[in-house]
Write a protein that holds these residues in place. Structure first.
Motif, PDB file in Angstrom:
ATOM      1  N   GLY A 114       8.205  -0.722  -2.173  1.00 38.58           N
ATOM      2  CA  GLY A 114       8.467   0.883  -1.672  1.00 38.58           C
ATOM      3  C   GLY A 114       7.226   0.871  -0.364  1.00 38.58           C
ATOM      4  O   GLY A 114       7.735   1.205   0.560  1.00 38.58           O
ATOM      5  N   ASP A 115       6.334   0.656  -0.644  1.00 36.35           N
ATOM      6  CA  ASP A 115       5.116   0.674   0.341  1.00 36.35           C
ATOM      7  C   ASP A 115       5.603  -0.517   1.472  1.00 36.35           C
ATOM      8  O   ASP A 115       5.213   0.016   2.736  1.00 36.35           O
ATOM      9  N   LYS A 116       5.867  -1.631   1.186  1.00 36.21           N
ATOM     10  CA  LYS A 116       6.153  -2.780   2.365  1.00 36.21           C
ATOM     11  C   LYS A 116       7.484  -2.111   3.168  1.00 36.21           C
ATOM     12  O   LYS A 116       7.304  -2.187   4.320  1.00 36.21           O
ATOM     13  N   PHE A 117       8.307  -1.657   2.481  1.00 39.37           N
ATOM     14  CA  PHE A 117       9.519  -0.907   3.059  1.00 39.37           C
ATOM     15  C   PHE A 117       9.181   0.040   4.169  1.00 39.37           C
ATOM     16  O   PHE A 117       9.370  -0.038   5.372  1.00 39.37           O
ATOM     17  N   ILE A 118       8.145   1.034   3.958  1.00 37.70           N
ATOM     18  CA  ILE A 118       7.562   1.963   4.677  1.00 37.70           C
ATOM     19  C   ILE A 118       6.705   1.506   5.881  1.00 37.70           C
ATOM     20  O   ILE A 118       6.845   1.843   6.801  1.00 37.70           O
ATOM     21  N   VAL A 119       5.860   0.439   5.730  1.00 41.57           N
ATOM     22  CA  VAL A 119       4.878  -0.331   6.447  1.00 41.57           C
ATOM     23  C   VAL A 119       5.830  -0.982   7.457  1.00 41.57           C
ATOM     24  O   VAL A 119       5.635  -0.749   8.896  1.00 41.57           O
ATOM     25  N   LYS A 120       6.724  -1.487   7.120  1.00 41.71           N
ATOM     26  CA  LYS A 120       7.656  -2.455   7.882  1.00 41.71           C
ATOM     27  C   LYS A 120       8.261  -1.257   9.082  1.00 41.71           C
ATOM     28  O   LYS A 120       8.497  -1.695  10.222  1.00 41.71           O
ATOM     29  N   GLU A 121       8.917  -0.143   8.431  1.00 38.00           N
ATOM     30  CA  GLU A 121       9.344   0.879   9.490  1.00 38.00           C
ATOM     31  C   GLU A 121       8.236   1.387  10.465  1.00 38.00           C
ATOM     32  O   GLU A 121       8.540   1.481  11.469  1.00 38.00           O
ATOM     33  N   LEU A 122       6.966   1.588   9.762  1.00 39.13           N
ATOM     34  CA  LEU A 122       5.970   2.022  10.792  1.00 39.13           C
ATOM     35  C   LEU A 122       5.618   0.968  11.891  1.00 39.13           C
ATOM     36  O   LEU A 122       5.342   1.351  12.994  1.00 39.13           O
ATOM     37  N   ALA A 123       5.638  -0.323  11.540  1.00 35.96           N
ATOM     38  CA  ALA A 123       5.393  -1.274  12.468  1.00 35.96           C
ATOM     39  C   ALA A 123       6.449  -1.201  13.638  1.00 35.96           C
ATOM     40  O   ALA A 123       5.765  -1.793  14.860  1.00 35.96           O
ATOM     41  N   GLY A 124       7.565  -0.676  13.236  1.00 36.80           N
ATOM     42  CA  GLY A 124       8.571  -0.466  14.484  1.00 36.80           C
ATOM     43  C   GLY A 124       7.993   0.438  15.396  1.00 36.80           C
ATOM     44  O   GLY A 124       8.775   0.724  16.755  1.00 36.80           O
ATOM     45  N   ILE A 125       7.424   1.321  15.209  1.00 34.00           N
ATOM     46  CA  ILE A 125       6.937   2.645  16.109  1.00 34.00           C
ATOM     47  C   ILE A 125       5.590   2.310  16.886  1.00 34.00           C
ATOM     48  O   ILE A 125       4.438   2.148  16.167  1.00 34.00           O
ATOM     49  N   LYS A 126       5.706   1.548  18.093  1.00 35.20           N
ATOM     50  CA  LYS A 126       4.669   0.868  18.683  1.00 35.20           C
ATOM     51  C   LYS A 126       3.703   1.699  19.147  1.00 35.20           C
ATOM     52  O   LYS A 126       2.323   1.541  19.006  1.00 35.20           O
ATOM     53  N   LYS A 127       4.041   3.119  19.805  1.00 38.79           N
ATOM     54  CA  LYS A 127       3.071   3.717  20.603  1.00 38.79           C
ATOM     55  C   LYS A 127       2.075   4.567  19.893  1.00 38.79           C
ATOM     56  O   LYS A 127       0.820   4.904  20.172  1.00 38.79           O
ATOM     57  N   THR A 128       2.375   5.007  18.562  1.00 37.06           N
ATOM     58  CA  THR A 128       1.850   6.086  17.683  1.00 37.06           C
ATOM     59  C   THR A 128       0.612   5.224  16.927  1.00 37.06           C
ATOM     60  O   THR A 128       1.125   4.315  16.175  1.00 37.06           O
ATOM     61  N   PRO A 129      -0.601   5.708  17.096  1.00 40.22           N
ATOM     62  CA  PRO A 129      -1.732   4.972  16.430  1.00 40.22           C
ATOM     63  C   PRO A 129      -1.481   5.297  14.906  1.00 40.22           C
ATOM     64  O   PRO A 129      -0.882   6.439  14.403  1.00 40.22           O
ATOM     65  N   LYS A 130      -1.958   4.454  13.862  1.00 42.99           N
ATOM     66  CA  LYS A 130      -1.564   4.415  12.554  1.00 42.99           C
ATOM     67  C   LYS A 130      -2.842   4.172  11.814  1.00 42.99           C
ATOM     68  O   LYS A 130      -3.450   3.215  12.148  1.00 42.99           O
ATOM     69  N   ILE A 131      -3.376   5.065  10.779  1.00 43.96           N
ATOM     70  CA  ILE A 131      -4.174   4.704  10.092  1.00 43.96           C
ATOM     71  C   ILE A 131      -3.857   4.743   8.406  1.00 43.96           C
ATOM     72  O   ILE A 131      -2.928   5.136   8.218  1.00 43.96           O
ATOM     73  N   ALA A 132      -4.447   3.708   7.645  1.00 45.01           N
ATOM     74  CA  ALA A 132      -4.155   3.511   6.181  1.00 45.01           C
ATOM     75  C   ALA A 132      -5.115   4.314   5.434  1.00 45.01           C
ATOM     76  O   ALA A 132      -6.549   4.216   5.752  1.00 45.01           O
ATOM     77  N   ILE A 133      -4.627   5.165   4.551  1.00 43.20           N
ATOM     78  CA  ILE A 133      -5.420   5.919   3.582  1.00 43.20           C
ATOM     79  C   ILE A 133      -5.336   5.587   2.354  1.00 43.20           C
ATOM     80  O   ILE A 133      -4.118   5.652   1.625  1.00 43.20           O
TER      81      ILE A 133
END
Length: 317
Positions: A114-133
């Motif tokens: 489930g986590d990998k599925f979400i992070v994979k989707e996030l990887a496709g959003i190039k412009k928005t900065p992402k932090i891991a909490i």
């Protein structure tokens, strides 16, 4: 190169930032608890059952130099119903509109599909900065926490992007909650405040009242009832003929379930269960609205509402 004047320094220091951040993660990853901890008040419904959040609740963190607006979305998951599909659409639309995304991962659970599925989707959003909490750090020892930090870092590397920050936090223990805000704020655009000082959320009061009732209704029946509870506040009217210093707000709300057999579970023997739901939610509603409340609750059946487009619309989804 021109020398900086003290006035220029002051101007740089007083830059005000305002913008939107969104916490994502699989259901029950601690997103709502973190939102409430940052805002300092209950604005997002929490429950230890997945898929509790259905509305995009915005919590607003006010600081002298910034306004951080937190968008609390449902957890992204493999949809099994029409409601599930709609919730996923809400998530993706939100991701596209925010200034920064915080991916929440509980410290006490290994990185799963489930986590990998979400992070994979996030990887496709190039412009928005992402932090891991990394949430719920109060539940693990330092070795387990270190392993989780390494795992989340490696996952982003495998998917070809880099977290802007990785931060461990315990919202329940109030450990590093302020740090999360400190890390998110520099990623927001320069802007004057977007909401009036003192506002904690832009959710309509009726929606928040319905959510508080639903949270109380879920509390004692988690094992017997899956997420087949919806609440609609029909009206909120100040009681007439009350003196100005002793107001009373009448709230009439319907608790909807999917099958007649669930009615008895919600109402309980001799109405005891429903009475508890009323007492518990009334306390939170009065704290939210700052006024005494008379709460009138009724339980109704909306057959298989999670799969019926017409019922979903009626229930606000």
């Amino acid at each position: 190169m021109s020398a900086r004047t003290p006035a220029a320094d002051t101007a740089a220091e007083t830059t005000h930032r305002a913008g939107f951040a969104c916490f994502v993660g699989r259901p029950n990853a601690g997103k709502s608890t973190l939102t409430n901890a940052l805002v300092g008040q209950k604005v997002a419904i929490t429950s230890n059952r997945p898929q509790t959040t259905r509305h995009t609740v915005r919590g607003i963190v006010h600081r002298p130099d910034a306004q951080l607006i937190l968008v609390d979305t449902p957890g992204l998951h493999k949809p099994r119903t029409l409601l599930g599909e709609r919730l996923n659409d809400v998530v993706r639309t939100t991701w596209a509109e925010v200034d920064v995304i915080g991916f929440c991962l509980p410290a006490d659970q290994k990185l799963g599909p489930g986590d990998k599925f979400i992070v994979k989707e996030l990887a496709g959003i190039k412009k928005t900065p992402k932090i891991a909490i990394i949430t719920k750090t109060d539940l693990v020892d330092s070795k387990t926490l270190a392993e989780q930090l390494i795992a989340v870092d490696q996952l982003s590397t495998e998917l070809g992007f880099e977290w802007a920050q990785i931060v461990p936090v315990s919202a329940v223990g109030d450990v590093q909650v302020k740090l999360v805000a400190d890390l998110l704020i520099p990623m927001l655009p320069e802007s004057p405040p977007l909401y009036p000082e003192g506002d904690l959320t832009d959710e309509p009061e009726q929606v928040m009242v319905a959510e508080l009732i639903r949270e109380a209704a879920l509390e004692g029946v988690r094992d017997e009832l899956p997420h087949s509870i919806a609440v609609v506040v029909e009206e909120m009217i100040p009681r007439e003929d009350r003196p100005a210093d002793k107001p009373l707000l009448d709230i009439h709300a319907n608790v909807y379930i999917e099958r007649p057999s669930q009615k008895g579970i919600i109402i309980g023997p001799k109405g005891k269960r429903l009475k508890e739901v009323g007492m518990k939610s009334r306390k939170h509603i009065e704290a939210l609205l700052g006024t005494p409340v008379f709460l009138d609750l009724h339980v109704k059946v909306a057959k298989d509402w999670q799969r019926d487009p017409k019922q979903l619309r009626k229930l606000g989804f």
